[in-house]
Design an enzyme around this catalytic site. Structure first.
Site, PDB file in Angstrom:
ATOM      1  N   HIS A 357       0.796  -1.225   0.000  1.00 40.04           N
ATOM      2  CA  HIS A 357       0.000   0.000   0.000  1.00 40.04           C
ATOM      3  C   HIS A 357       0.820   1.261   0.000  1.00 40.04           C
ATOM      4  O   HIS A 357       0.251   2.360  -0.016  1.00 40.04           O
ATOM      5  CB  HIS A 357      -0.916   0.033   1.220  1.00 40.04           C
ATOM      6  N   LYS A 545      -9.107  14.001   3.582  1.00 32.54           N
ATOM      7  CA  LYS A 545      -8.245  12.823   3.634  1.00 32.54           C
ATOM      8  C   LYS A 545      -7.395  12.947   4.895  1.00 32.54           C
ATOM      9  O   LYS A 545      -7.379  13.989   5.529  1.00 32.54           O
ATOM     10  CB  LYS A 545      -7.351  12.735   2.399  1.00 32.54           C
ATOM     11  N   ARG A 546      -6.679  11.894   5.264  1.00 31.99           N
ATOM     12  CA  ARG A 546      -5.795  12.020   6.419  1.00 31.99           C
ATOM     13  C   ARG A 546      -4.805  13.173   6.224  1.00 31.99           C
ATOM     14  O   ARG A 546      -4.409  13.464   5.084  1.00 31.99           O
ATOM     15  CB  ARG A 546      -5.045  10.698   6.655  1.00 31.99           C
ATOM     16  N   LYS A 551       0.500  14.462   1.420  1.00 30.99           N
ATOM     17  CA  LYS A 551      -0.776  14.820   0.795  1.00 30.99           C
ATOM     18  C   LYS A 551      -0.896  16.336   0.569  1.00 30.99           C
ATOM     19  O   LYS A 551      -1.782  16.806  -0.127  1.00 30.99           O
ATOM     20  CB  LYS A 551      -1.939  14.303   1.637  1.00 30.99           C
ATOM     21  N   THR A 653      -8.330   6.707  -2.942  1.00 34.98           N
ATOM     22  CA  THR A 653      -9.680   6.241  -3.306  1.00 34.98           C
ATOM     23  C   THR A 653     -10.674   7.390  -3.140  1.00 34.98           C
ATOM     24  O   THR A 653     -11.738   7.378  -3.764  1.00 34.98           O
ATOM     25  CB  THR A 653     -10.137   5.062  -2.419  1.00 34.98           C
ATOM     26  N   LYS A 657     -14.232   8.651  -5.310  1.00 36.77           N
ATOM     27  CA  LYS A 657     -15.546   9.006  -4.761  1.00 36.77           C
ATOM     28  C   LYS A 657     -15.991  10.371  -5.291  1.00 36.77           C
ATOM     29  O   LYS A 657     -17.159  10.574  -5.619  1.00 36.77           O
ATOM     30  CB  LYS A 657     -15.485   9.016  -3.226  1.00 36.77           C
TER      31      LYS A 657
HETATM   32  C1  LIG Z   1     -12.066   7.264   1.086  1.00 33.81           C
HETATM   33  C2  LIG Z   1     -11.710   7.682   2.451  1.00 33.81           C
HETATM   34  C3  LIG Z   1     -10.373   7.894   2.790  1.00 33.81           C
HETATM   35  C4  LIG Z   1      -9.242   7.788   1.790  1.00 33.81           C
HETATM   36  O1  LIG Z   1      -9.108   9.043   1.148  1.00 33.81           O
HETATM   37  P1  LIG Z   1      -7.814   9.379   0.249  1.00 33.81           P
HETATM   38  O2  LIG Z   1      -8.147  10.710  -0.352  1.00 33.81           O
HETATM   39  O3  LIG Z   1      -7.728   8.314  -0.795  1.00 33.81           O
HETATM   40  O4  LIG Z   1      -6.654   9.418   1.147  1.00 33.81           O
HETATM   41  C5  LIG Z   1     -10.066   8.280   4.082  1.00 33.81           C
HETATM   42  N1  LIG Z   1     -11.033   8.446   5.000  1.00 33.81           N
HETATM   43  C6  LIG Z   1     -12.339   8.269   4.711  1.00 33.81           C
HETATM   44  C7  LIG Z   1     -13.358   8.477   5.769  1.00 33.81           C
HETATM   45  C8  LIG Z   1     -12.724   7.871   3.431  1.00 33.81           C
HETATM   46  O5  LIG Z   1     -14.019   7.675   3.149  1.00 33.81           O
END
Ligand SMILES: *Cc1c(COP(=O)(O)O)cnc(C)c1O
Length: 819
Positions: A357, A545-546, A551, A653, A657
């Site tokens: 990952h 995101k985190r 990032k 991911t 979305k």
């Molecule tokens: C999809 C998702 C993530 C991952 O987000 P990235 O932008 O790919 O880092 C993290 N937290 C939550 C709650 C998510 O739904």
């Protein structure tokens, strides 16, 4: 499936309220209604669950065991209703009772047994496996406390324990009959077995805990399938008893009790970071030993030849965290099932597969030999032998090449390297996006790839459209279904049929109107949670995101500071109103990440309260970003910020979305962004910045010099100076010094601006100008947003799972009988 009977459902909810709380429905509070409704939903699920398991029993399919330290499930009730295709019916039934289903859904705490993307991927995979009729178990830990709840106080992140089980979890089922013993510590006694002419290995002087499974149903979409997420709880093996005759055992009993209490207490909140804590290794072995034992028990109920275990089971290891499964399977096959080394190795290497990952060095798991061998003496012996034989293989392939051994050995320099073990023992090593897999092959795992190229493959991540469109964005989902039917729900590529409408003015208007309504919904959430008024007509530019340096939330907020300077300098300038929305948790011990949160909130305070800019700019930090509020956020986004330093984001991911919900990507050519652009066309995204290859070239040649940008660019110099001149910290001008230093490295020993923020800043700002220009063209924007949605078909986790099945797992589809 049985037809929904509204009156029967209402009667059951009333009955549940009575049984659970000795109340009439009029007296019940919302939490109690939530519980009562959930138990009614569970009733339906239980029937399908039993039937599914009976059918599996009969058809004897191969199972995938998806082993993961994290499952970021979010809420269950709404999703279960969606997949049972009873959401609208239950909504009506509750209306009749005088309750709003949305409000009842809000009573459910998120099951946040994960940090971020890795845990959410596991959750999406379970949804897809059930929907595609594959026999699967999710294997994990039932943490008493999941991901912490984030509070923002005075702009700072405060971590609050997440007591998600406080009111009980209506969907889980305790299964004490499947409990397993897990042993820690002690020593290994070797005993020669005269009869079988072999050594037996017996662990003695150990402490043990009882692993008790809780099963959580995973409902497939409209197919009657219910799979199982099995999360393990820990209990003391012997009930604590004070035996005055046996004082020696007294302390041992207390210790075992404490071991059990601690082991499942809390999820480690470090994302993309390796903690190296003893308790973490205990957690790993605890759930893996229990899960592997359970898988073997299940196999032996129907089959006698353990040497064919892999024909009925495969273990997918979600990152290196579950890699101890390799050695645990070897141990059981040899020490308990009596196989020899070669036989056991053959089974193990046909059972285990590993998903990588990350390439971030700080995330690579290594355990000190001392700790590892003390905690898991027999497992360590087995890994030593795996290592010895692996080194023999390396020597045979590369005679006299000590460097290859140094780089690939499983045990080296006093450490056990979990990724090397996973690669040596797995039948597959996969990356999670095309670019990421290529970097693994050419850079990070180059030596392994050269030695065993056949193991390497790519499985680009995906997301479930059932949660992130059908449930999260009901207006858009209904609108899509009205145009092209509901095939997209289980076959997302069908959403491409919407492409014929992208130039249709009526469709454009309807689409933008739905987006507007979703922005109103989010604006209401922001008003209630942040007390900030945002204009739903402004551009909603979102980064959720985190919080991590790679990032680059810092680049985003520096750009906001730059825009604010511009607006202040040129009040007459035509500027399209923007709302910058952030949501991010920082690991509790990650100081720089937490300081970035404070900076975002400090900029928000200044900008949001400056009446002179007429509300052209708003900054919102959404507290406690998690799956449930993520669903609202994606639906309302105009712009998807995916701005990681190229090469650092394995896939992402969140990007998928946003795309599914019709938000174009503003991003770098990193992770799955590359494939998103390939699907939608680069004219329908806003791409900027260094490429992965350029970043890697810099890194391989000693980095770059951010001072070049600082010295030669006034705009950059100005925002950096604002980090240390008190502009956003009048009470403590030194507050953001560390962020300034991280970019320019005036003191610290690590390299400056490791994530190339200054190098990319100007091209990011230019891409942002392109966004504004594009948004002003209403029809053009509607077209681009709709095209993003229409081209998102590839990014369903259904596709990802089907690839795992076809190329790696080779599972059988289980067909449910008609009811
Ligand atoms: C999809 C998702 C993530 C991952 O987000 P990235 O932008 O790919 O880092 C993290 N937290 C939550 C709650 C998510 O739904």
């Amino acid at each position: 499936m049985q037809k929904f009977d509204k009156q029967a459902f209402i009667a059951e909810v009333k009955d549940n309220v009575k049984k659970l709380y000795r109340k009439n429905i009029e007296e019940a509070d919302k939490q109690q209604i939530f519980q009562a409704v959930s138990y009614a939903v569970k009733d339906t699920i239980i029937d399908n669950w039993m039937m599914t398991q009976k059918e599996y029993e009969k058809q004897d399919p191969k199972y995938v065991y998806y082993m993961s330290m994290e499952f970021l499930m979010g809420r269950a009730m709404g999703n279960n209703l969606i997949n049972l295709t009873e959401y609208d019916e239950v909504k009506e039934a509750l209306d009749e009772l005088g309750f709003d289903l949305n409000v009842i859904e809000d009573q459910e705490p998120d099951a946040a047994l994960g940090n971020g993307g890795l845990g959410r991927l596991a959750a999406c995979f379970l949804d897809s496996l059930a929907t595609l009729n594959y026999a699967a178990y999710g294997c994990g830990i039932r943490y008493r406390y999941g991901m912490f709840k984030q509070k923002i106080e005075d702009g700072y992140q405060i971590e609050v324990p997440d007591n998600w089980l406080k009111n009980g979890n209506p969907f889980e089922l305790r299964r004490p009959e499947y409990a397993k013993e897990v042993k820690f510590g002690g020593y290994v006694r070797v005993e020669y077995d005269e009869k079988n002419h072999r050594n037996n290995f017996i662990q003695e002087g150990y402490q043990s805990v009882r692993a008790v499974p809780f099963d959580i149903p995973i409902v497939g979409y409209n197919n009657g399938v219910v799979n199982t997420l099995r999360v393990w709880d820990a209990e003391a093996i012997v009930d604590f008893q004070l035996d005055s005759f046996n004082k020696g055992d007294y302390m041992n009993a207390v210790e075992q009790e404490n071991l059990a209490k601690n082991i499942v207490e809390v999820l480690y909140p470090a994302d993309e970071h390796y903690a190296g804590k003893e308790l973490r290794l205990k957690q790993q072995y605890f759930f893996i030993s229990a899960s592997v034992q359970a898988a073997i028990t299940k196999y032996k109920k129907k089959h006698s030849d353990i040497r064919k275990f892999y024909e009925k089971a495969t273990f997918q290891l979600n990152d290196t965290h579950p890699t101890v499964a390799v050695a645990e399977l070897m141990r059981i096959l040899m020490d308990e099932e009596g196989l020899g080394w070669d036989e056991a190795w053959e089974v193990t290497t046909k059972t285990c597969a590993y998903t990588n990952h990350t390439i971030m060095a700080e995330a690579l798991e290594k355990w000190p030999i001392e700790l590892f061998s003390r905690l898991l003496p027999r497992i360590y012996q087995i890994i030593e032998e795996i290592n010895r034989r692996f080194i023999e293989e390396i020597k045979a392939k590369y005679p006299g090449n000590q460097d290859k051994i140094r780089k690939m050995a499983i045990i080296y320099d006093g450490q056990v390297k979990m990724a090397h073990l996973a690669i040596a023992a797995g039948y597959s090593v996969n990356g999670v996006a095309v670019l990421h897999t290529e970097i693994l092959k050419k850079q990070e795992l180059k030596d392994f790839y050269e030695m065993m190229p056949e193991k390497f493959n790519n499985k680009t991540n995906g997301i479930t459209q059932r949660r992130f469109l059908l449930h999260g964005n009901p207006l858009l989902a209904k609108w899509v279904t009205a145009h092209i039917g509901d095939g997209w729900i289980t076959n997302l590529p069908e959403i491409h049929k919407m492409a014929v409408y992208v130039d249709d003015p009526k469709a454009q208007q309807e689409f933008m109107n739905i987006k507007y309504q979703n922005k109103v919904r989010l604006a209401k959430y922001i008003r209630e949670h942040n007390g900030i008024e945002v204009d739903p007509r402004s551009i909603f530019d979102v980064q959720v995101k985190r919080l991590h340096e790679y990032k680059r939330q810092l680049m985003n907020i520096l750009h906001v500071m730059y825009l604010y300077n511009q607006i202040k300098d040129h009040p007459e300038m035509d500027f399209y109103p923007r709302t910058f929305i952030f949501g991010a948790k920082a690991a509790a011990g990650y100081r720089r990440a937490k300081l970035t949160i404070k900076l975002i909130n400090s900029v928000a305070d200044v900008v949001n309260n400056d009446a002179s800019i007429n509300g052209k700019l708003k900054v919102v930090f959404i507290e406690d970003y998690r799956v449930s509020n993520a669903e609202l956020i994606f639906a309302a986004a105009d712009v998807s910020e995916q701005i990681s330093t190229a090469s650092k984001e394995a896939s992402g991911t969140g990007n998928m979305k946003f795309m599914l919900n019709g938000a174009p990507t503003l991003g770098t050519m990193d992770g799955a962004n590359v494939e998103i652009v390939q699907e939608v066309g680069k004219e329908n995204a806003f791409i900027f910045g260094l490429t992965a290859q350029q970043v890697i070239d810099y890194e391989n040649h000693g980095g770059y010099n951010p001072m070049d940008y600082f010295n030669n660019d006034q705009d950059i110099r100005r925002v950096l100076m604002q980090l240390i001149n008190g502009e956003y910290a009048p009470d403590d001008t030194e507050r953001f010094r560390d962020l300034y230093n991280s970019l320019l490295n005036t003191k610290s020993s690590d390299r400056a601006d490791t994530y190339f923020i200054l190098a990319d800043f100007k091209s990011y700002a230019a891409a942002q100008r392109e966004v504004e220009k594009a948004y002003r063209d209403e029809k053009g924007w509607a077209r681009m947003a709709m095209l993003n949605m229409a081209c998102s078909g590839k990014f369903t986790s259904d596709r990802t799972i089907q690839e795992y099945v076809d190329e790696l797992w080779h599972l059988d589809k289980v067909i449910m009988p008609e009811k």
